[in-house]
Structure formats: structure tokens, C-alpha cells
Enzyme design. Sequence first.
Site, PDB file in Angstrom:
ATOM      1  N   GLY A  33      47.178  10.394  57.903  1.00 45.29           N
ATOM      2  CA  GLY A  33      48.155   9.990  57.336  1.00 45.29           C
ATOM      3  C   GLY A  33      47.603  10.697  56.000  1.00 45.29           C
ATOM      4  CB  THR A  35      49.765  17.203  56.148  1.00 47.05           C
ATOM      5  OG1 THR A  35      48.587  17.714  56.773  1.00 47.05           O
ATOM      6  CG2 THR A  35      49.824  18.339  55.898  1.00 47.05           C
ATOM      7  CB  THR A  41      46.929  24.261  52.402  1.00 49.12           C
ATOM      8  OG1 THR A  41      46.939  24.956  50.928  1.00 49.12           O
ATOM      9  CG2 THR A  41      46.943  24.535  53.992  1.00 49.12           C
ATOM     10  CD  GLU A 155      40.462  15.358  60.757  1.00 49.46           C
ATOM     11  OE1 GLU A 155      41.120  16.157  60.795  1.00 49.46           O
ATOM     12  OE2 GLU A 155      40.463  13.968  60.145  1.00 49.46           O
TER      13      GLU A 155
END
Length: 176
Positions: A33, A35, A41, A155
Site C-alpha cells: 500500500g 500509491t 509518482t 520489486e
Amino acid sequence: STMGTTPRHGSTAQKQRFLPEIAAGRLRPQAFGVTEPTAGTDTTAIRTAAVKKGGAYIVNGQKVWTSRAEHSDLMLLLARNTPREQAKRKTEGLSVFHVYMRAALGKGLTIRPIRTMINHATTEVFFDNLEVPAEHLIGEEGAGFRYILDGMNAERILIAAECIGDARWFIAKARD
């Protein structure tokens, strides 16, 4: 980020509690969790707040494009302890928490699916006075931005691998 943050920055108690369960496949920590709809961005512009009250943090806010939230047991949540306007630097005042999603559903946590393309389960996640126990804070309060960055490259490699797999599937489907 979800897989690396606990081993790198979690307390000994968190590692003992979560890592054996994750390794055994009994605990799925897939939701990340971070964005938010209004932050774009710029991760430092997030507004989801985690205010300490007694032995818990009270979380209010919203996340969007949270992958696999419907299929996860544990969310890694980035939230602000200090409003950006009051922080010395915009990267300060952010903390990371473990959130038991199944226990929190309907008790301050709401998950809404965003239906997109095949093989990408993404959601909006809403926090409304969700209580997160203080012992679920990962590492030091206010240092969460650094912890999140620490796992981003791994990631990105994982996401790249997923994209290659998706591309192979689409090509095979089109060929067939």
C-alpha cells in the site's frame, strides 16, 4: 519491497512472527500500500495518515493500484506520521506497517477491485479509523521512505519478470 522490508528492517519479534509463516506458505504478504490518487509518482506526497494513539496507530486515507490486496493476508503499508508540510524534509515522517488484512476488513479497511487486464488483480484500498497495533510498525517511526526505497529495485525486477511471462502468454494465445 513487500518481501524484503521485514527481513531487512523488522524487529526480531516481527521476523520470528512473520517469516516462518511466510516461508511455510500460510501467510501471503503480497499487498503493498503505497500509491495514492493525489500523489502521482511522488511517493513523498502521500496523505494517508497514521496517528499514534495509545498502543495503536489510527490510519485514515486511501491507496490505489494496490496489487493483490484481495489475495493477501498481510499488507505492507506506507503512511505519514508527520504531515509533509511539517516535516523537515519531504522524505521524513513516513512509516511502514504490517496490516493484517483479513482481520481489518470491515473494521476500518475496505477493498474495492479495479477490473483491468488478465493476470493483474489490482484494487483501491480505503482506511477509515483503522487501528494498527504499535508493534506492527516496522523499524523506526518516520524512516519508512528509506525502507521502501531499499526494496524497490528487487520489486522492479519481479515486475519485469511478470511482464515477460504475460508477453509470452499473449504471444502464445495469438499464435494459437
